[in-house]
Each structure stands twice: as structure tokens, then as C-alpha cells.
Scaffold this motif. Structure first.
Motif, PDB file in Angstrom:
ATOM      1  N   LYS A   1       7.029  10.990  -9.229  1.00  0.00           N
ATOM      2  CA  LYS A   1       6.994  10.664  -7.800  1.00  0.00           C
ATOM      3  C   LYS A   1       7.494  11.837  -6.974  1.00  0.00           C
ATOM      4  CE  LYS A   1       6.196   6.225  -8.580  1.00  0.00           C
ATOM      5  NZ  LYS A   1       4.894   5.659  -8.355  1.00  0.00           N
ATOM      6  N   ASP A   2       6.878  12.020  -5.835  1.00  0.00           N
ATOM      7  CA  ASP A   2       7.375  12.924  -4.805  1.00  0.00           C
ATOM      8  C   ASP A   2       8.140  12.023  -3.842  1.00  0.00           C
ATOM      9  OD1 ASP A   2       7.744  14.341  -2.417  1.00  0.00           O
ATOM     10  OD2 ASP A   2       5.890  15.474  -2.661  1.00  0.00           O
ATOM     11  N   LEU A   3       9.439  12.038  -3.918  1.00  0.00           N
ATOM     12  CA  LEU A   3      10.247  11.095  -3.144  1.00  0.00           C
ATOM     13  C   LEU A   3      10.130  11.299  -1.646  1.00  0.00           C
ATOM     14  CD1 LEU A   3      11.950   8.855  -4.560  1.00  0.00           C
ATOM     15  CD2 LEU A   3      11.288  10.684  -6.067  1.00  0.00           C
ATOM     16  N   ARG A   4       9.891  12.526  -1.197  1.00  0.00           N
ATOM     17  CA  ARG A   4       9.700  12.745   0.230  1.00  0.00           C
ATOM     18  C   ARG A   4       8.454  11.991   0.701  1.00  0.00           C
ATOM     19  NH1 ARG A   4      12.143  15.688   3.678  1.00  0.00           N
ATOM     20  NH2 ARG A   4      13.105  17.044   2.146  1.00  0.00           N
ATOM     21  N   GLN A   5       7.375  12.057  -0.091  1.00  0.00           N
ATOM     22  CA  GLN A   5       6.155  11.338   0.273  1.00  0.00           C
ATOM     23  C   GLN A   5       6.362   9.832   0.216  1.00  0.00           C
ATOM     24  OE1 GLN A   5       2.906  12.690  -2.168  1.00  0.00           O
ATOM     25  NE2 GLN A   5       2.597  14.533  -0.941  1.00  0.00           N
ATOM     26  N   ASP A   6       7.058   9.353  -0.809  1.00  0.00           N
ATOM     27  CA  ASP A   6       7.329   7.918  -0.907  1.00  0.00           C
ATOM     28  C   ASP A   6       8.145   7.427   0.289  1.00  0.00           C
ATOM     29  OD1 ASP A   6       5.957   7.758  -3.262  1.00  0.00           O
ATOM     30  OD2 ASP A   6       7.683   7.198  -4.493  1.00  0.00           O
ATOM     31  N   LEU A   7       9.181   8.182   0.666  1.00  0.00           N
ATOM     32  CA  LEU A   7      10.008   7.792   1.806  1.00  0.00           C
ATOM     33  C   LEU A   7       9.221   7.844   3.114  1.00  0.00           C
ATOM     34  CD1 LEU A   7      13.340   9.541   0.813  1.00  0.00           C
ATOM     35  CD2 LEU A   7      12.881   7.076   0.848  1.00  0.00           C
ATOM     36  N   ALA A   8       8.364   8.849   3.260  1.00  0.00           N
ATOM     37  CA  ALA A   8       7.530   8.947   4.455  1.00  0.00           C
ATOM     38  C   ALA A   8       6.574   7.759   4.542  1.00  0.00           C
ATOM     39  CB  ALA A   8       6.757  10.268   4.464  1.00  0.00           C
ATOM     40  N   ALA A   9       5.992   7.369   3.396  1.00  0.00           N
ATOM     41  CA  ALA A   9       5.087   6.217   3.383  1.00  0.00           C
ATOM     42  C   ALA A   9       5.833   4.934   3.745  1.00  0.00           C
ATOM     43  CB  ALA A   9       4.423   6.089   2.021  1.00  0.00           C
ATOM     44  N   LEU A  10       7.046   4.770   3.224  1.00  0.00           N
ATOM     45  CA  LEU A  10       7.850   3.600   3.571  1.00  0.00           C
ATOM     46  C   LEU A  10       8.185   3.587   5.058  1.00  0.00           C
ATOM     47  CD1 LEU A  10      10.338   3.375   0.576  1.00  0.00           C
ATOM     48  CD2 LEU A  10       8.551   1.729   1.169  1.00  0.00           C
ATOM     49  N   SER A  11       8.549   4.740   5.575  1.00  0.00           N
ATOM     50  CA  SER A  11       8.870   4.849   6.990  1.00  0.00           C
ATOM     51  C   SER A  11       7.650   4.529   7.845  1.00  0.00           C
ATOM     52  CB  SER A  11       9.383   6.255   7.299  1.00  0.00           C
ATOM     53  OG  SER A  11       9.610   6.408   8.675  1.00  0.00           O
TER      54      SER A  11
ATOM     55  N   ASN B   1       7.017   0.829   7.879  1.00  0.00           N
ATOM     56  CA  ASN B   1       7.985   0.124   8.721  1.00  0.00           C
ATOM     57  C   ASN B   1       7.703   0.334  10.205  1.00  0.00           C
ATOM     58  OD1 ASN B   1       9.344  -0.975   6.572  1.00  0.00           O
ATOM     59  ND2 ASN B   1      10.839   0.685   6.464  1.00  0.00           N
ATOM     60  N   ASP B   2       7.104   1.462  10.566  1.00  0.00           N
ATOM     61  CA  ASP B   2       6.791   1.755  11.961  1.00  0.00           C
ATOM     62  C   ASP B   2       5.483   1.120  12.420  1.00  0.00           C
ATOM     63  OD1 ASP B   2       9.073   3.258  12.094  1.00  0.00           O
ATOM     64  OD2 ASP B   2       8.049   5.186  11.834  1.00  0.00           O
ATOM     65  N   ASP B   3       4.668   0.646  11.507  1.00  0.00           N
ATOM     66  CA  ASP B   3       3.343   0.098  11.832  1.00  0.00           C
ATOM     67  C   ASP B   3       3.415  -1.359  12.248  1.00  0.00           C
ATOM     68  OD1 ASP B   3       2.090   2.494  11.352  1.00  0.00           O
ATOM     69  OD2 ASP B   3       1.391   1.948   9.344  1.00  0.00           O
ATOM     70  N   GLY B   4       3.860  -1.609  13.431  1.00  0.00           N
ATOM     71  CA  GLY B   4       3.790  -2.928  13.998  1.00  0.00           C
ATOM     72  C   GLY B   4       4.845  -3.916  13.571  1.00  0.00           C
ATOM     73  N   GLU B   5       5.744  -3.523  12.744  1.00  0.00           N
ATOM     74  CA  GLU B   5       6.801  -4.467  12.370  1.00  0.00           C
ATOM     75  C   GLU B   5       7.794  -4.573  13.509  1.00  0.00           C
ATOM     76  OE1 GLU B   5       8.914  -4.195   8.725  1.00  0.00           O
ATOM     77  OE2 GLU B   5       7.103  -3.866   7.556  1.00  0.00           O
ATOM     78  N   GLU B   6       8.135  -5.787  13.831  1.00  0.00           N
ATOM     79  CA  GLU B   6       9.124  -5.992  14.870  1.00  0.00           C
ATOM     80  C   GLU B   6      10.491  -6.085  14.253  1.00  0.00           C
ATOM     81  OE1 GLU B   6       8.108  -9.144  17.528  1.00  0.00           O
ATOM     82  OE2 GLU B   6       6.002  -8.561  17.543  1.00  0.00           O
ATOM     83  N   ASP B   7      11.479  -5.703  15.012  1.00  0.00           N
ATOM     84  CA  ASP B   7      12.827  -5.726  14.479  1.00  0.00           C
ATOM     85  C   ASP B   7      13.496  -7.093  14.633  1.00  0.00           C
ATOM     86  OD1 ASP B   7      14.467  -3.934  17.202  1.00  0.00           O
ATOM     87  OD2 ASP B   7      13.372  -5.823  17.168  1.00  0.00           O
ATOM     88  N   GLY B   8      12.781  -8.067  15.107  1.00  0.00           N
ATOM     89  CA  GLY B   8      13.318  -9.412  15.187  1.00  0.00           C
ATOM     90  C   GLY B   8      14.066  -9.713  16.465  1.00  0.00           C
ATOM     91  N   LEU B   9      14.129  -8.782  17.389  1.00  0.00           N
ATOM     92  CA  LEU B   9      14.844  -9.051  18.647  1.00  0.00           C
ATOM     93  C   LEU B   9      13.908  -9.447  19.746  1.00  0.00           C
ATOM     94  CD1 LEU B   9      17.405  -6.133  18.655  1.00  0.00           C
ATOM     95  CD2 LEU B   9      17.779  -8.525  18.065  1.00  0.00           C
TER      96      LEU B   9
END
Length: 146
Positions: free
Chosen positions: A125-135, A138-146
Motif C-alpha cells: 500500500k501507498d499510505l499517502r494515497q490511501d489516506l488521500a482516498a479516505l479524505s 469523507n469530503d464527498d457529501g458527508e455531513e458532519d451531523g450538525l
């Protein structure tokens, strides 16, 4: 259940044995063959062949070797060329051995080989790529619940 033979240079196989057994315990039909400096490649092939015979119950044998093109790989390929019920996977790591040991009861030799080599279980795994994909996820339309 298909048999598995792990081989590699110096103490690769015996080192993997201790790690595998620490994670999943001793496994039936799983052998480890080190290619030591004192051995010839003919000695290695003889040991690989003997290990194959010990683990083979007729469902096939998977050789997991350390380096593509190294002596353990080349000698396992010699065995593969003589037996259609043998497969060889090079570039083996601990995750591959553990997953092969756990999945081999439910999958055929070909299915286990594909499973290990087609990336589904790759632990490279390229962890930088994995973390970027996770980020990004999370930025794609997920609401933070507030």
C-alpha cells in the motif's frame, strides 16, 4: 484442503513460520523450506518436492516463494512444469501466507492463486494515497451531523 509450501532465501521461510504460527497457530498441510547458503539448488528442489508430497492430498499444492526469479522460485517452477496441480506465487509476504492458509478450505488452487495475485488481498500500500482516498471520500457529501 490444498497444501502450501513456503520457501525463500536463508531464514525467510522459518521466520514466516514463526509469524504465521503466532497469528493463526500451527496449520495442517503447510510446510516451510529455507534455502540456506550450505545448500545447492538441487538440494533445494529435492526438499521442495518432498514438502510437496507431504502436503498434497490431491487438491493441489501452492508454492509461496520470496523473490521472483530467485532459486526457490525457479526450483518451484520446475515442479510446476511437471505437475498441473501445482501453482507458484512469487513476492510472498506474511499477509499472503496467512490469507492462503485461512482461505484454502473454501477455494480451489486456482481461486486461491487468483485471490492472492489479483490485488484484493495485496498488503502493498501507498499510505499517502490511501489516506488521500479516505479524505476524499469523507469530503464527498458527508455531513458532519450538525
Amino acid at each position: 484442503m490444498l497444501g502450501i509450501v513456503v520457501s525463500g532465501h536463508i531464514n525467510f521461510a522459518s521466520g514466516m513460520r514463526s509469524a504465521v504460527e503466532a497469528i493463526v497457530g500451527q496449520q495442517p498441510q503447510l510446510e516451510f523450506v529455507d534455502f540456506l547458503e550450505t545448500m545447492t539448488t538441487e538440494d533445494l528442489e529435492a526438499q521442495l518436492s518432498a514438502a510437496k508430497e507431504r502436503v498434497n492430498t490431491g487438491e493441489g499444492v501452492l508454492f509461496l516463494v520470496d523473490l521472483y526469479g530467485g532459486s526457490p522460485c525457479n526450483r518451484a517452477v520446475n515442479i510446476l512444469l511437471q505437475d498441473p496441480n501445482v501453482e507458484v506465487v512469487a513476492g510472498t509476504n506474511l499477509s499472503m501466507i496467512v490469507n492462503a492458509a485461512l482461505e484454502r478450505e473454501d477455494l480451489s488452487l486456482r481461486e486461491v492463486t487468483d485471490y492472492l495475485t489479483n490485488g484484493e488481498f495485496s498488503q502493498i500500500k501507498d499510505l499517502r494515497q490511501d489516506l488521500a482516498a479516505l479524505s476524499q471520500n469523507n469530503d464527498d457529501g458527508e455531513e458532519d451531523g450538525l
